[in-house]
Design a protein around this motif. Structure first.
Motif, PDB file in Angstrom:
ATOM      1  N   LEU A  18       0.803  -1.218   0.000  1.00 28.23           N
ATOM      2  CA  LEU A  18       0.000   0.000   0.000  1.00 28.23           C
ATOM      3  C   LEU A  18       0.837   1.269   0.000  1.00 28.23           C
ATOM      4  N   VAL A  19       2.002   1.248   0.664  1.00 26.23           N
ATOM      5  CA  VAL A  19       2.716   2.507   0.890  1.00 26.23           C
ATOM      6  C   VAL A  19       4.041   2.613   0.149  1.00 26.23           C
ATOM      7  N   ASN A  20       4.604   1.490  -0.333  1.00 23.61           N
ATOM      8  CA  ASN A  20       5.890   1.569  -1.015  1.00 23.61           C
ATOM      9  C   ASN A  20       5.680   1.793  -2.510  1.00 23.61           C
ATOM     10  N   PRO A  21       6.247   2.865  -3.078  1.00 24.02           N
ATOM     11  CA  PRO A  21       6.020   3.147  -4.507  1.00 24.02           C
ATOM     12  C   PRO A  21       6.561   2.070  -5.434  1.00 24.02           C
ATOM     13  N   TRP A  22       7.577   1.320  -4.985  1.00 23.89           N
ATOM     14  CA  TRP A  22       8.099   0.256  -5.832  1.00 23.89           C
ATOM     15  C   TRP A  22       7.046  -0.815  -6.073  1.00 23.89           C
ATOM     16  N   ALA A  23       6.146  -1.024  -5.106  1.00 29.69           N
ATOM     17  CA  ALA A  23       5.089  -2.024  -5.279  1.00 29.69           C
ATOM     18  C   ALA A  23       4.218  -1.674  -6.480  1.00 29.69           C
ATOM     19  N   ARG A  80      -0.957   6.279   2.649  1.00 32.39           N
ATOM     20  CA  ARG A  80      -0.327   7.178   1.692  1.00 32.39           C
ATOM     21  C   ARG A  80       0.998   6.593   1.223  1.00 32.39           C
ATOM     22  N   ILE A  81       1.284   6.744  -0.055  1.00 29.32           N
ATOM     23  CA  ILE A  81       2.537   6.233  -0.602  1.00 29.32           C
ATOM     24  C   ILE A  81       3.704   7.054  -0.068  1.00 29.32           C
ATOM     25  N   HIS A  82       4.728   6.374   0.412  1.00 25.90           N
ATOM     26  CA  HIS A  82       5.936   7.032   0.922  1.00 25.90           C
ATOM     27  C   HIS A  82       6.930   7.175  -0.227  1.00 25.90           C
ATOM     28  N   TRP A  83       6.981   8.332  -0.834  1.00 27.74           N
ATOM     29  CA  TRP A  83       7.840   8.504  -2.011  1.00 27.74           C
ATOM     30  C   TRP A  83       9.304   8.580  -1.629  1.00 27.74           C
ATOM     31  N   GLY A  84       9.652   9.325  -0.587  1.00 28.53           N
ATOM     32  CA  GLY A  84      11.026   9.370  -0.106  1.00 28.53           C
ATOM     33  C   GLY A  84      12.057   9.567  -1.208  1.00 28.53           C
ATOM     34  N   ARG A  85      13.015   8.649  -1.284  1.00 33.52           N
ATOM     35  CA  ARG A  85      14.091   8.724  -2.281  1.00 33.52           C
ATOM     36  C   ARG A  85      13.772   7.904  -3.537  1.00 33.52           C
ATOM     37  N   PHE A  86      12.498   7.636  -3.755  1.00 34.73           N
ATOM     38  CA  PHE A  86      12.103   6.818  -4.897  1.00 34.73           C
ATOM     39  C   PHE A  86      12.613   7.371  -6.224  1.00 34.73           C
ATOM     40  N   LEU A 105      16.375   6.477 -10.727  1.00 35.85           N
ATOM     41  CA  LEU A 105      17.456   6.988 -11.570  1.00 35.85           C
ATOM     42  C   LEU A 105      18.685   6.089 -11.477  1.00 35.85           C
ATOM     43  N   LEU A 106      19.078   5.723 -10.252  1.00 38.48           N
ATOM     44  CA  LEU A 106      20.234   4.842 -10.076  1.00 38.48           C
ATOM     45  C   LEU A 106      19.984   3.463 -10.697  1.00 38.48           C
ATOM     46  N   TRP A 107      18.758   3.012 -10.640  1.00 34.94           N
ATOM     47  CA  TRP A 107      18.398   1.704 -11.187  1.00 34.94           C
ATOM     48  C   TRP A 107      18.482   1.686 -12.707  1.00 34.94           C
ATOM     49  N   VAL A 108      18.035   2.776 -13.334  1.00 37.60           N
ATOM     50  CA  VAL A 108      17.882   2.757 -14.787  1.00 37.60           C
ATOM     51  C   VAL A 108      19.089   3.314 -15.535  1.00 37.60           C
ATOM     52  N   GLU A 162       9.980   0.022   4.002  1.00 37.20           N
ATOM     53  CA  GLU A 162      10.928   0.905   3.322  1.00 37.20           C
ATOM     54  C   GLU A 162      11.809   0.170   2.319  1.00 37.20           C
ATOM     55  N   VAL A 163      12.007  -1.132   2.500  1.00 40.94           N
ATOM     56  CA  VAL A 163      12.946  -1.854   1.646  1.00 40.94           C
ATOM     57  C   VAL A 163      12.378  -2.045   0.241  1.00 40.94           C
ATOM     58  N   SER A 164      13.285  -2.253  -0.702  1.00 39.37           N
ATOM     59  CA  SER A 164      12.911  -2.530  -2.086  1.00 39.37           C
ATOM     60  C   SER A 164      14.082  -3.272  -2.722  1.00 39.37           C
ATOM     61  N   GLU A 165      14.020  -3.475  -4.027  1.00 40.56           N
ATOM     62  CA  GLU A 165      15.164  -4.059  -4.732  1.00 40.56           C
ATOM     63  C   GLU A 165      16.376  -3.142  -4.658  1.00 40.56           C
ATOM     64  N   MET A 166      16.142  -1.842  -4.619  1.00 38.90           N
ATOM     65  CA  MET A 166      17.237  -0.881  -4.583  1.00 38.90           C
ATOM     66  C   MET A 166      17.661  -0.522  -3.160  1.00 38.90           C
ATOM     67  N   ARG A 167      16.704  -0.482  -2.241  1.00 36.57           N
ATOM     68  CA  ARG A 167      17.018  -0.091  -0.865  1.00 36.57           C
ATOM     69  C   ARG A 167      16.994  -1.331   0.027  1.00 36.57           C
ATOM     70  N   PRO A 168      18.168  -1.845   0.410  1.00 36.08           N
ATOM     71  CA  PRO A 168      18.213  -3.082   1.204  1.00 36.08           C
ATOM     72  C   PRO A 168      18.345  -2.795   2.697  1.00 36.08           C
ATOM     73  N   ARG A 169      18.275  -3.853   3.462  1.00 33.75           N
ATOM     74  CA  ARG A 169      18.707  -3.829   4.860  1.00 33.75           C
ATOM     75  C   ARG A 169      19.776  -4.888   5.025  1.00 33.75           C
TER      76      ARG A 169
END
Length: 426
Positions: A182-187, A226-232, A237-240, A308-315
């Motif tokens: 619901l909140v992560n834009p990568w989803a 609400r979607i957390h855009w943050g550093r999306f 940009l770094l991904w592409v 907060e995690v995604s393919e680009m933002r790990p823990r």
């Protein structure tokens, strides 16, 4: 065409191992909804558009007078693919609503969706503890039949839940994990290429159906959605950037005439090494961003609730638990593993950039870790599935196996950058 709410359906015994008769009934009603809405006909007709556009591209690309038509058709072909996927996701909502109406129990379908999309690993994982146990081998075969039955029915994208373990979990825990959808834009970005909507969005729609029927909601999703855009934008940009640089470099080498009218010869000669340098630098930045952080002790359950995690933002995490089996059940070639700790089950990705290294690990070492208590250092990520990418695996005997994928990627990126500078100054 209507399915009474108290009706029983005849399904495979394997499917009933996962779903209750009421849940199986709701799933069947969902599929009947597709039939009643003529979805198969609608999607067949819709799928003709990409096919026609691609054929138009094929027939016109070889003629210099129709190049504009060809490449316009190709662009429209890609756009139409996403439109068809969007239409397919929309029909899933209508089928869900149909099931809720005719059974009168929206939450039962929600429960089935959660089990299918978020609980398959638990059904698969339990049998991997002892491969020599005849009874558990039979359970493995039943679990594989369940996966096949669910895939054929098309109720959900089974792969999207292949790394979760919420079967039998309480609704509050399931809702906490679904919050990522619901909140992560990568989803939402991942959903664009999916045939089915995100499970959380389907459950949210079914919650509305339950409210309309004055029923209590079984899976109360968090109010804050609400979607957390943050550093999306930065992460995209770094991904592409490496891919765009590589595509631009390939285009200048493969079709230099496309750029001849735009830039002069010397500029073109300089553009190619510069693009190679940009590729190398962008690749280094991408690797650094995807593999950052200090390893800290963690548990699987709380990790699955991290939005907060995604393919680009790990823990960067350190996990301790038992290896239940291979990522692909019973497949001797599977180098990936499944880890369980007291809080949950998680897929462990073994990534290697060395040719045949994955296959060699699968053949020679992976089996020996099954049933062992291990420690894994790696990077927890979440795409369509959550997983931890293994950096170091330590077994009960203290023996350590490492993955050198990121260092090989760093080396390749550094070589690309160096070659770019040598090309520029030759």
């Amino acid at each position: 065409g209507h399915v009474p709410g108290n009706a029983r359906v005849v399904v495979t015994s394997g499917l009933l191992d996962v779903l209750t008769p009421e849940e199986a009934n709701a799933v069947l009603a969902h599929e009947i909804g597709h039939v009643e809405h003529w979805d198969f006909v609608v999607m067949t007709i819709a799928a003709l558009a990409p096919l026609v556009l691609y054929q138009l591209y094929v027939f016109t690309r070889s003629n210099s007078n129709t190049k504009v038509v060809a490449y316009s058709a190709y662009l429209c072909y890609w756009v139409s693919q996403f439109i068809v996927l969007s239409l397919n996701r929309t029909r899933e909502y209508f089928a869900d609503h149909y099931s809720a109406e005719v059974t009168g129990t929206p939450d039962v379908l929600s429960s089935a969706l959660v089990k299918i999309a978020y609980g398959m690993v638990r059904a698969e994982g339990e049998y991997k503890e002892a491969l020599q146990d005849k009874e558990k081998r039979a359970a493995a075969r039943r679990a594989q039949r369940v996966a096949g039955a669910v895939a054929v029915m098309g109720i959900s994208n089974v792969r999207s839940g292949a790394a979760l373990a919420l079967g039998g979990a309480d609704p509050a825990a399931a809702a906490a994990v679904m919050r990522w959808d619901l909140v992560n834009p990568w989803a939402r970005l991942y959903e664009l290429s999916s045939t089915h909507p995100l499970t959380a969005l389907r459950v949210r729609a079914l919650n509305q159906d339950a409210t309309a029927l004055s029923q209590a909601v079984q899976y109360p999703l968090p109010e804050e959605q609400r979607i957390h855009w943050g550093r999306f934008p930065l992460e995209v940009l770094l991904w592409v950037m490496p891919w765009l640089s590589a595509a631009a470099l390939a285009a200048t080498l493969w079709r230099p005439q496309w750029f001849a009218a735009l830039v002069s010869g010397p500029v073109m000669d300089a553009a190619q090494p510069v693009l190679l340098i940009v590729l190398g630098v962008a690749w280094v930045l991408r690797i650094s961003y995807r593999y950052r952080g200090r390893f800290e002790d963690a548990s699987i359950g709380p990790l699955l609730e991290d939005v907060e995690v995604s393919e680009m933002r790990p823990r960067a995490v350190r996990l301790k638990g038992e290896i239940l089996g291979r990522g692909v059940p019973g497949a001797f070639w599977s180098a990936d593993l499944v880890l369980r700790d007291p809080t949950g089950i998680l897929f462990v990705l073994y990534r290697q950039s060395i040719p045949f290294a994955r296959f060699l690990f699968a053949l020679t070492e992976a089996e020996s870790y099954i049933g062992q208590q291990v420690e894994i250092e790696g990077w927890f990520r979440r795409g369509m599935t959550p997983y931890v990418e293994m950096g170091r695996l330590t077994g009960e005997d203290g023996a350590t196996h490492r993955s050198y994928s990121r260092w090989i990627q760093y080396g390749a990126a550094a070589i690309a950058t160096l070659l770019g500078f040598l090309w520029w100054y030759r």
